[in-house]
Enzyme design. Structure first.
Site, PDB file in Angstrom:
ATOM      1  N   ASP A 179       2.156  -3.645  -5.197  1.00 48.98           N
ATOM      2  CA  ASP A 179       2.621  -4.771  -4.370  1.00 48.98           C
ATOM      3  C   ASP A 179       4.129  -4.991  -4.452  1.00 48.98           C
ATOM      4  O   ASP A 179       4.611  -6.119  -4.325  1.00 48.98           O
ATOM      5  CB  ASP A 179       1.888  -6.075  -4.764  1.00 48.98           C
ATOM      6  CG  ASP A 179       0.390  -5.942  -4.611  1.00 48.98           C
ATOM      7  OD1 ASP A 179      -0.044  -5.144  -3.761  1.00 48.98           O
ATOM      8  OD2 ASP A 179      -0.340  -6.627  -5.353  1.00 48.98           O
ATOM      9  N   ASN A 211      -8.142   0.009  -1.818  1.00 47.36           N
ATOM     10  CA  ASN A 211      -7.671  -0.969  -2.813  1.00 47.36           C
ATOM     11  C   ASN A 211      -6.231  -1.373  -2.496  1.00 47.36           C
ATOM     12  O   ASN A 211      -5.770  -2.436  -2.880  1.00 47.36           O
ATOM     13  CB  ASN A 211      -7.777  -0.414  -4.247  1.00 47.36           C
ATOM     14  CG  ASN A 211      -7.182   0.977  -4.421  1.00 47.36           C
ATOM     15  OD1 ASN A 211      -6.838   1.635  -3.443  1.00 47.36           O
ATOM     16  ND2 ASN A 211      -7.090   1.442  -5.651  1.00 47.36           N
ATOM     17  N   GLY A 245      -3.000  -2.564  -0.263  1.00 45.70           N
ATOM     18  CA  GLY A 245      -2.713  -3.458   0.863  1.00 45.70           C
ATOM     19  C   GLY A 245      -1.219  -3.421   1.081  1.00 45.70           C
ATOM     20  O   GLY A 245      -0.465  -3.921   0.253  1.00 45.70           O
ATOM     21  N   HIS A 246      -0.791  -2.769   2.137  1.00 48.27           N
ATOM     22  CA  HIS A 246       0.641  -2.582   2.397  1.00 48.27           C
ATOM     23  C   HIS A 246       1.047  -3.402   3.617  1.00 48.27           C
ATOM     24  O   HIS A 246       0.610  -3.123   4.733  1.00 48.27           O
ATOM     25  CB  HIS A 246       0.941  -1.088   2.609  1.00 48.27           C
ATOM     26  CG  HIS A 246       0.664  -0.256   1.395  1.00 48.27           C
ATOM     27  ND1 HIS A 246       0.726   1.113   1.384  1.00 48.27           N
ATOM     28  CD2 HIS A 246       0.329  -0.605   0.128  1.00 48.27           C
ATOM     29  CE1 HIS A 246       0.439   1.561   0.177  1.00 48.27           C
ATOM     30  NE2 HIS A 246       0.187   0.535  -0.593  1.00 48.27           N
ATOM     31  N   GLN A 249      -0.443   1.640  -5.055  1.00 49.55           N
ATOM     32  CA  GLN A 249      -0.428   1.046  -6.396  1.00 49.55           C
ATOM     33  C   GLN A 249       0.970   1.221  -7.035  1.00 49.55           C
ATOM     34  O   GLN A 249       1.949   1.261  -6.311  1.00 49.55           O
ATOM     35  CB  GLN A 249      -1.538   1.649  -7.278  1.00 49.55           C
ATOM     36  CG  GLN A 249      -2.949   1.257  -6.860  1.00 49.55           C
ATOM     37  CD  GLN A 249      -3.520   2.035  -5.691  1.00 49.55           C
ATOM     38  OE1 GLN A 249      -3.493   3.248  -5.687  1.00 49.55           O
ATOM     39  NE2 GLN A 249      -4.048   1.340  -4.711  1.00 49.55           N
ATOM     40  N   THR A 252      -5.787   1.939 -12.233  1.00 46.02           N
ATOM     41  CA  THR A 252      -6.664   2.430 -11.185  1.00 46.02           C
ATOM     42  C   THR A 252      -7.067   3.864 -11.556  1.00 46.02           C
ATOM     43  O   THR A 252      -6.700   4.356 -12.631  1.00 46.02           O
ATOM     44  CB  THR A 252      -6.004   2.309  -9.793  1.00 46.02           C
ATOM     45  OG1 THR A 252      -7.003   2.558  -8.796  1.00 46.02           O
ATOM     46  CG2 THR A 252      -4.834   3.274  -9.618  1.00 46.02           C
ATOM     47  N   LYS A 309       6.058  -1.648  -0.898  1.00 44.00           N
ATOM     48  CA  LYS A 309       6.069  -0.253  -0.412  1.00 44.00           C
ATOM     49  C   LYS A 309       5.847  -0.199   1.094  1.00 44.00           C
ATOM     50  O   LYS A 309       6.458   0.600   1.797  1.00 44.00           O
ATOM     51  CB  LYS A 309       4.967   0.567  -1.120  1.00 44.00           C
ATOM     52  CG  LYS A 309       5.149   0.676  -2.619  1.00 44.00           C
ATOM     53  CD  LYS A 309       4.013   1.421  -3.275  1.00 44.00           C
ATOM     54  CE  LYS A 309       2.688   0.682  -3.218  1.00 44.00           C
ATOM     55  NZ  LYS A 309       2.644  -0.566  -3.993  1.00 44.00           N
TER      56      LYS A 309
HETATM   57  P1  GDP Z   1       2.880  -3.093  -1.197  1.00 41.38           P
HETATM   58  O1  GDP Z   1       1.475  -3.039  -1.659  1.00 41.38           O
HETATM   59  O2  GDP Z   1       3.822  -2.488  -2.193  1.00 41.38           O
HETATM   60  O3  GDP Z   1       3.093  -2.552   0.181  1.00 41.38           O
HETATM   61  O4  GDP Z   1       3.268  -4.641  -1.141  1.00 41.38           O
HETATM   62  P2  GDP Z   1       2.381  -5.828  -0.500  1.00 41.38           P
HETATM   63  O5  GDP Z   1       2.459  -5.746   0.969  1.00 41.38           O
HETATM   64  O6  GDP Z   1       1.041  -5.861  -1.132  1.00 41.38           O
HETATM   65  O7  GDP Z   1       3.145  -7.071  -1.055  1.00 41.38           O
HETATM   66  C1  GDP Z   1       4.494  -7.268  -0.823  1.00 41.38           C
HETATM   67  C2  GDP Z   1       4.677  -8.656  -0.184  1.00 41.38           C
HETATM   68  O8  GDP Z   1       6.029  -9.004  -0.216  1.00 41.38           O
HETATM   69  C3  GDP Z   1       4.285  -8.689   1.283  1.00 41.38           C
HETATM   70  O9  GDP Z   1       3.779  -9.950   1.569  1.00 41.38           O
HETATM   71  C4  GDP Z   1       5.599  -8.433   1.990  1.00 41.38           C
HETATM   72  O10 GDP Z   1       5.609  -8.960   3.307  1.00 41.38           O
HETATM   73  C5  GDP Z   1       6.538  -9.183   1.116  1.00 41.38           C
HETATM   74  N1  GDP Z   1       7.900  -8.670   1.035  1.00 41.38           N
HETATM   75  C6  GDP Z   1       8.361  -7.397   1.075  1.00 41.38           C
HETATM   76  N2  GDP Z   1       9.693  -7.358   0.867  1.00 41.38           N
HETATM   77  C7  GDP Z   1      10.078  -8.655   0.690  1.00 41.38           C
HETATM   78  C8  GDP Z   1      11.330  -9.279   0.402  1.00 41.38           C
HETATM   79  O11 GDP Z   1      12.365  -8.638   0.243  1.00 41.38           O
HETATM   80  N3  GDP Z   1      11.310 -10.640   0.290  1.00 41.38           N
HETATM   81  C9  GDP Z   1      10.190 -11.375   0.432  1.00 41.38           C
HETATM   82  N4  GDP Z   1      10.291 -12.691   0.298  1.00 41.38           N
HETATM   83  N5  GDP Z   1       8.997 -10.821   0.675  1.00 41.38           N
HETATM   84  C10 GDP Z   1       8.942  -9.472   0.794  1.00 41.38           C
HETATM   85  P1  IMO Z   2      -0.924  -1.565  -3.508  1.00 40.92           P
HETATM   86  O1  IMO Z   2      -0.913  -0.153  -2.942  1.00 40.92           O
HETATM   87  C1  IMO Z   2      -1.886  -4.198  -6.830  1.00 40.92           C
HETATM   88  C2  IMO Z   2      -5.309  -3.064  -9.335  1.00 40.92           C
HETATM   89  C3  IMO Z   2      -6.511  -3.975  -9.302  1.00 40.92           C
HETATM   90  C4  IMO Z   2      -7.027  -3.762 -10.725  1.00 40.92           C
HETATM   91  C5  IMO Z   2      -6.765  -2.290 -10.969  1.00 40.92           C
HETATM   92  C6  IMO Z   2      -7.962  -1.391 -10.732  1.00 40.92           C
HETATM   93  O2  IMO Z   2      -1.139  -2.630  -2.493  1.00 40.92           O
HETATM   94  O3  IMO Z   2       0.264  -1.782  -4.378  1.00 40.92           O
HETATM   95  P2  IMO Z   2      -9.231  -0.589  -8.524  1.00 40.92           P
HETATM   96  O4  IMO Z   2      -9.880  -1.357  -7.444  1.00 40.92           O
HETATM   97  O5  IMO Z   2      -8.122   0.309  -8.075  1.00 40.92           O
HETATM   98  O6  IMO Z   2     -10.202   0.143  -9.412  1.00 40.92           O
HETATM   99  O7  IMO Z   2      -8.564  -1.718  -9.471  1.00 40.92           O
HETATM  100  O8  IMO Z   2      -5.720  -1.925 -10.084  1.00 40.92           O
HETATM  101  N1  IMO Z   2      -4.853  -2.569  -8.017  1.00 40.92           N
HETATM  102  C7  IMO Z   2      -3.762  -3.023  -7.380  1.00 40.92           C
HETATM  103  N2  IMO Z   2      -2.908  -4.010  -7.696  1.00 40.92           N
HETATM  104  N3  IMO Z   2      -1.676  -3.458  -5.734  1.00 40.92           N
HETATM  105  C8  IMO Z   2      -2.506  -2.443  -5.426  1.00 40.92           C
HETATM  106  O9  IMO Z   2      -2.262  -1.596  -4.406  1.00 40.92           O
HETATM  107  C9  IMO Z   2      -3.631  -2.211  -6.240  1.00 40.92           C
HETATM  108  N4  IMO Z   2      -4.656  -1.331  -6.205  1.00 40.92           N
HETATM  109  C10 IMO Z   2      -5.378  -1.550  -7.290  1.00 40.92           C
HETATM  110  O10 IMO Z   2      -6.136  -5.306  -9.062  1.00 40.92           O
HETATM  111  O11 IMO Z   2      -6.245  -4.483 -11.629  1.00 40.92           O
HETATM  112 MG    MG Z   3      -0.156  -4.310  -1.891  1.00 39.69          MG
END
Ligand code: GDP
Ligand code: IMO
Ligand code: MG
Length: 432
Positions: A13, A38, A40-41, A224, A239, A16
């Protein structure tokens, strides 16, 4: 044109999705190589929010090929739902998406087992996403898994599904007192889902290698983060895949010595979803303030993310392990409004000694105390910044500090979720 790896530096998270979407504008091919739904981008395009789970982050760009590499585990129903969701929003997914036939399929019994095992673990639960990821990878390693290409050959699929179900039924009924879905339902349903995907199925490694030979630009999209890596992370709270650059060779079928650049995405602080060690975690109001300002709730499960300060030991470890050439720092804007910002610069071990290298033996990591260094904060809103000079001096100093700690250049800063809220910074000109 280079081939570039982009991985998560922390516990996932990191942003990416946003970074890949932005880099995809200059790429020809975007390849996911690990994980499953698993992930969420999140990608924001103007006021429109997209959350991608299995589909690579170049899908919103015209003329780009997006490949789900062989190292990904695919819940076919979830993938089709994601495809349909994007199509409803006008994205011509079929033109842009390809799937390696070697991907392993996540079956409903994998999701069932994921939940059952988590319950069984009790206090020791991992806090998985419940998407069947671990059980699907376990079957792959145990050689009882079923690949998409196997599903597409009716006879092969019949034999493999019968064998798998016999074993699952025995284990699930005798150990957990539940039954998997019956064979006929599962066979028919899976076949129908796979048939829909048939036109998209390719030999992914061949596609990527040929693209590289033809001089195309390839982006390898990590899922991840390094600390969730099966081998390098905080085992067993990880994971079940290889989330770092090393995962690309196996997960994409691409030679590791043809990866030209390795980059990672890091938040300006830390978050983690699920259980497991997190030395710089804040259990106080400051942690809640990070959660509120960063809107730190999981993109896949909606769970509140645990929040803490930037962990220099962890970041340096992840950088070194992956031989990184540069780091994108995201969510810098979230740190506006803190009087002081801390960085974890050492761990104090139970015997009182302090270490500054991420410890190899983590048996007692829960007893580790973080040693924080405090830096001055800033109050200015930085969400409109377009270059380093737009940032308050305290903010620039903070970036320079974490860059020095990581020993890898910060090459880009993100100051908001929007596509445009990101700018390159030249490491040579970063403040000392
Ligand atoms: P990922 O799994 O690495 O793709 O990240 P996620 O999408 O799960 O979580 C990143 C969160 O941060 C999302 O809600 C994005 O919209 C938000 N985000 C990304 N870059 C920035 C930033 O520079 N500032 C803020 N405030 N939010 C950001
Ligand atoms: P992105 O790509 C954050 C965490 C789960 C749990 C552990 C194992 O959005 O960054 P799993 O379901 O993979 O067996 O869970 O890994 N986890 C993540 N945490 N971002 C993710 O993906 C994750 N994918 C798995 O919360 O702790
Ligand atoms: Mg994510």
């Amino acid at each position: 044109m280079p081939s570039t790896a982009v991985i998560g530096l922390q516990w996932g998270d990191e942003g990416k999705g946003k970074v890949i979407d932005s880099l995809a504008a200059d790429a020809d091919l975007v390849v996911r190589f690990a994980g499953g739904n698993n992930a969420g981008h999140t990608v924001w395009v103007g006021q429109d929010k997209y959350v991608l789970h299995l589909i690579p982050g170049g899908i919103l760009h015209e003329g780009k090929t997006n490949l789900i590499g062989r190292g990904v585990v695919v819940d076919l129903e979830a993938l089709i739902e994601e495809i349909d969701g994007l199509k409803e929003r006008g994205v011509p997914v079929e033109e842009r998406l390809r799937i390696d036939g070697r991907v392993h399929v996540i079956f409903p019994y994998h999701c069932q087992i994921d939940g059952l095992v988590e319950t069984w673990r009790g206090e020791g639960r991992i806090g998985t996403t419940g998407r069947g990821i671990g059980p699907a990878y376990a079957d792959k390693v145990a050689r009882t898994g079923i690949r998409l290409a196997d599903v597409l050959e009716a006879e092969t699929f019949e034999a493999r599904l019968r064998a798998a179900l016999a074993e699952k039924t025995a284990i699930m009924s005798k150990v957990y007192g539940v039954e998997p879905e019956p064979y006929d339902d599962l066979f028919e349903k899976t076949r129908a889902l796979a048939e829909r995907l048939r036109p998209l199925v390719v030999d992914g490694g061949d596609l990527a290698r040929k693209a590289h030979q033809a001089g195309q630009s390839i982006l390898f999209e990590g899922a991840q983060g390094v600390m969730l890596d099966l081998d390098a992370g905080t085992y067993p709270y990880v994971t079940s895949s290889w989330t770092g650059v090393a995962g690309i060779a196996g997960g994409a079928g691409f030679p590791p010595n043809r990866i030209d650049r390795s980059l990672a995405v890091s938040k300006a602080y830390c978050t983690r979803v699920g259980e497991g060690p997190f030395p710089s975690e804040l259990h106080c109001e400051t942690g809640q303030k990070l959660r509120d300002q960063g809107n730190e709730y999981g993109a896949t499960t909606g769970r509140p993310r645990r929040c803490g300060w930037f962990d220099a030991l962890q970041a340096r470890y992840s950088c070194a392990l992956n031989g990184l050439d540069g780091v994108f720092v995201t969510n810098l804007d979230v740190l506006s409004g803190f009087e002081e910002i801390s960085v974890c610069v050492a761990y104090e071990l139970p015997d009182g000694t302090q270490v500054t290298d991420y410890p190899a033996e983590l048996g007692s990591i829960n007893e580790i105390k973080p040693v924080f260094q405090s830096l001055p904060g800033w109050s200015e809103d930085i969400t409109q910044a377009t270059c380093l000079e737009d940032l308050p001096p305290a903010c620039r100093d903070y970036v320079a500090f974490i860059e020095k700690q990581m020993q890898v250049p910060v090459i880009c800063l993100s100051v908001g979720p929007g596509r445009k809220q990101m700018f390159e910074c030249d490491p040579a000109q970063a403040p000392a």
